[in-house]
Design a protein around this motif. Sequence first.
Motif, mmCIF file in Angstrom:
data_model
loop_
_atom_site.group_PDB
_atom_site.id
_atom_site.type_symbol
_atom_site.label_atom_id
_atom_site.label_comp_id
_atom_site.label_asym_id
_atom_site.label_seq_id
_atom_site.Cartn_x
_atom_site.Cartn_y
_atom_site.Cartn_z
ATOM 1 N N ALA A 197 24.253 -36.498 -38.822
ATOM 2 C CA ALA A 197 25.512 -36.411 -37.144
ATOM 3 C C ALA A 197 25.731 -37.674 -36.964
ATOM 4 C CB ALA A 197 24.335 -35.799 -35.730
ATOM 5 N N THR A 243 27.310 -38.721 -39.813
ATOM 6 C CA THR A 243 28.907 -38.787 -39.179
ATOM 7 C C THR A 243 29.513 -39.849 -39.058
ATOM 8 O OG1 THR A 243 28.456 -36.895 -39.513
ATOM 9 C CG2 THR A 243 30.486 -37.457 -38.263
ATOM 10 N N THR A 244 29.044 -40.357 -37.103
ATOM 11 C CA THR A 244 28.781 -41.357 -35.892
ATOM 12 C C THR A 244 29.537 -42.794 -36.951
ATOM 13 O OG1 THR A 244 27.438 -40.368 -34.900
ATOM 14 C CG2 THR A 244 28.465 -42.265 -33.805
ATOM 15 N N LEU A 300 32.381 -42.600 -38.566
ATOM 16 C CA LEU A 300 33.363 -42.871 -38.266
ATOM 17 C C LEU A 300 33.958 -44.254 -37.497
ATOM 18 C CD1 LEU A 300 33.216 -39.513 -35.649
ATOM 19 C CD2 LEU A 300 35.194 -40.255 -37.795
ATOM 20 N N VAL A 301 32.623 -45.107 -37.091
ATOM 21 C CA VAL A 301 32.812 -46.385 -36.097
ATOM 22 C C VAL A 301 33.819 -47.478 -37.667
ATOM 23 C CG1 VAL A 301 31.276 -48.222 -35.267
ATOM 24 C CG2 VAL A 301 30.839 -45.806 -34.432
ATOM 25 N N PHE A 347 36.739 -49.342 -37.178
ATOM 26 C CA PHE A 347 36.328 -51.159 -36.546
ATOM 27 C C PHE A 347 36.494 -51.535 -38.103
ATOM 28 C CE2 PHE A 347 34.974 -48.398 -32.854
ATOM 29 C CZ PHE A 347 36.263 -49.412 -32.128
ATOM 30 N N ARG A 382 33.434 -52.527 -39.256
ATOM 31 C CA ARG A 382 32.784 -53.591 -39.166
ATOM 32 C C ARG A 382 31.141 -52.707 -39.942
ATOM 33 N NH1 ARG A 382 32.663 -58.329 -36.399
ATOM 34 N NH2 ARG A 382 31.043 -58.224 -36.550
ATOM 35 N N ILE A 405 27.822 -53.304 -37.498
ATOM 36 C CA ILE A 405 27.550 -53.346 -35.837
ATOM 37 C C ILE A 405 27.641 -51.273 -36.303
ATOM 38 C CG2 ILE A 405 29.241 -53.232 -33.930
ATOM 39 C CD1 ILE A 405 30.488 -55.540 -34.728
ATOM 40 N N ALA A 406 28.535 -50.644 -37.369
ATOM 41 C CA ALA A 406 28.787 -49.620 -37.489
ATOM 42 C C ALA A 406 26.743 -49.062 -37.531
ATOM 43 C CB ALA A 406 29.528 -49.042 -38.532
ATOM 44 N N GLU A 434 24.467 -50.550 -36.980
ATOM 45 C CA GLU A 434 23.510 -51.070 -35.839
ATOM 46 C C GLU A 434 23.416 -49.677 -34.593
ATOM 47 O OE1 GLU A 434 23.222 -55.022 -32.644
ATOM 48 O OE2 GLU A 434 23.838 -55.127 -34.443
ATOM 49 N N LEU A 435 25.117 -49.355 -34.371
ATOM 50 C CA LEU A 435 25.432 -48.636 -33.121
ATOM 51 C C LEU A 435 24.634 -47.035 -33.442
ATOM 52 C CD1 LEU A 435 28.714 -48.123 -31.531
ATOM 53 C CD2 LEU A 435 27.437 -45.735 -32.543
ATOM 54 N N VAL A 492 21.146 -47.029 -32.627
ATOM 55 C CA VAL A 492 21.010 -46.785 -31.119
ATOM 56 C C VAL A 492 21.744 -45.287 -30.245
ATOM 57 C CG1 VAL A 492 21.793 -47.000 -28.639
ATOM 58 C CG2 VAL A 492 21.440 -49.258 -30.683
ATOM 59 N N GLU A 493 22.014 -44.459 -31.378
ATOM 60 C CA GLU A 493 22.588 -43.215 -31.131
ATOM 61 C C GLU A 493 21.480 -42.544 -31.462
ATOM 62 O OE1 GLU A 493 24.619 -41.149 -33.910
ATOM 63 O OE2 GLU A 493 25.847 -40.369 -32.607
ATOM 64 N N ALA A 545 19.173 -42.956 -28.160
ATOM 65 C CA ALA A 545 20.073 -42.090 -27.327
ATOM 66 C C ALA A 545 19.321 -40.863 -27.153
ATOM 67 C CB ALA A 545 21.228 -43.294 -27.271
ATOM 68 N N LYS A 546 20.077 -39.974 -28.075
ATOM 69 C CA LYS A 546 20.830 -38.405 -28.531
ATOM 70 C C LYS A 546 19.766 -37.967 -28.628
ATOM 71 C CE LYS A 546 25.641 -38.685 -29.058
ATOM 72 N NZ LYS A 546 25.675 -38.552 -30.029
#
Lengths: 256, 256
Positions: free
Chosen positions: A31, A34-35, A38-39, A43, A45, A48-49, A51-52, A55-56, A59-60
């Motif tokens: 998952a 995939t995110t 997509l990022v 974008f 980048r 940053i993708a 890094e995001l 965090v995901e 968080a998830k």
Amino acid sequence: MEIGLEAKDIDMFIETKIRSIVKSISWRILATLTTVSLVFIFFHRIDIALELGGVEIVAKMFIYYFHERAWDKIKFGKVAISPFVVWLTGLPKSGKTTIGNNLFRLLQKEGIKVQRLDSKEVRALFPETGFTREARDEHIKRIGYLTSILEQNGVSSVASFVSPYKESRDFVRKNTKNFVEVYVKASVETCIKRDKEGMYERALKGEIINFTGVSDVYEEPTEAEIVVDTEKLTPDEAAQKIYKYLKKKFLNVRRL
Amino acid sequence: MEIGLEAKDIDMFIETKIRSIVKSISWRILATLTTVSLVFIFFHRIDIALELGGVEIVAKMFIYYFHERAWDKIKFGKVAISPFVVWLTGLPKSGKTTIGNNLFRLLQKEGIKVQRLDSKEVRALFPETGFTREARDEHIKRIGYLTSILEQNGVSSVASFVSPYKESRDFVRKNTKNFVEVYVKASVETCIKRDKEGMYERALKGEIINFTGVSDVYEEPTEAEIVVDTEKLTPDEAAQKIYKYLKKKFLNVRRL
């Protein structure tokens, strides 16, 4: 041993914790990949993708946990089934077997674990030892014991037996948790009319001894949970009537 | 009706499809909102964040589906349990009940649905009708019928009965799917030594008739799946031996 309508072999499955853990991890990786993809596509980048994505993942996991806990509190769409024992009693030819079979099918369709027990089928392997009052009482008690053990193991039953004596029926009632006595009612005259095998005739001639309704007493239930009058209801309607009662009482469909 | 060690009331639960659907939707919304929020936090572009969220919803649904299908093929961490009937046979005082109880606890701990049936506890509610060979045969057949019905409903059993006659044991074997005959072996001399209630003594004096091992024959099993010699093994070791056999044969732990 083919008793009941459709005896099925049930295999139990257990999913080990390690399977659930590995599966959860594999899903989370997929998952988040995939995110991240997509990022990156949106974008361009990758730094940053990624890094995001990091965090995901964290968080998830938290959000998933709270989502699970919240749903644990929500009753919507949950059905709790308390196993029960339906006991059809009545004169020979009153309609017990047919109603029992219909009811059994309705319950099976609903996904309820249920065992069918009918006097005729049981007799072959679970022999009655005689036709005296004592022997018949004991036979019913044995069947009652069986239904009780099934109930304790989460299996409901639909039993159809003449079971003419109040005492043995009450014995089963006392020893099961959710007992539903169904009085399948029809007059002796009606039963005689339905009797194509001529059992009543032979009993009236004295060729069958201790025949309930003719040469042996039938003690009418006085506190049956349900009475189905088979002179007024078809077997289907009778089964539906019992089914509705069970659904209301033992299939606790929870709503919001 | 407190038969078996711990009779528990089992409530079955069914999760309706509508619950699963609503729960899936609620999770997807929550998960995508998280992604959208993260993207917004990292890039400060709400328009692209929302667009990415839209793509994610569709993409994740497909990926989730394929993830499920792939795991359906993976056997890792799955345990298939075939219900079975363990039948402990042996002389009075050979150790059947203790071994049966130990085995029952081991199986319960493993999460296996199992019913305990022991001659002493069963007798109260499931009366034997006599001590002739015929009556005893019939009693064992009735218990066998019970274990067969349980097996058909996904419930295993651990039964301990002297069951001295080969014929009735073979009847149970024939009518169950996964029958495990366990010969609990001890010499009459050993059993007499263990007999604190003095049953053997009374039998030897002729005060108990048809007492297996003294005044009635015990037909030794010739094709028992397991033999446990209780002169060499403790009840714990015997239970472990049976447990290992069951685990190997009926608890199919699948690995990658």
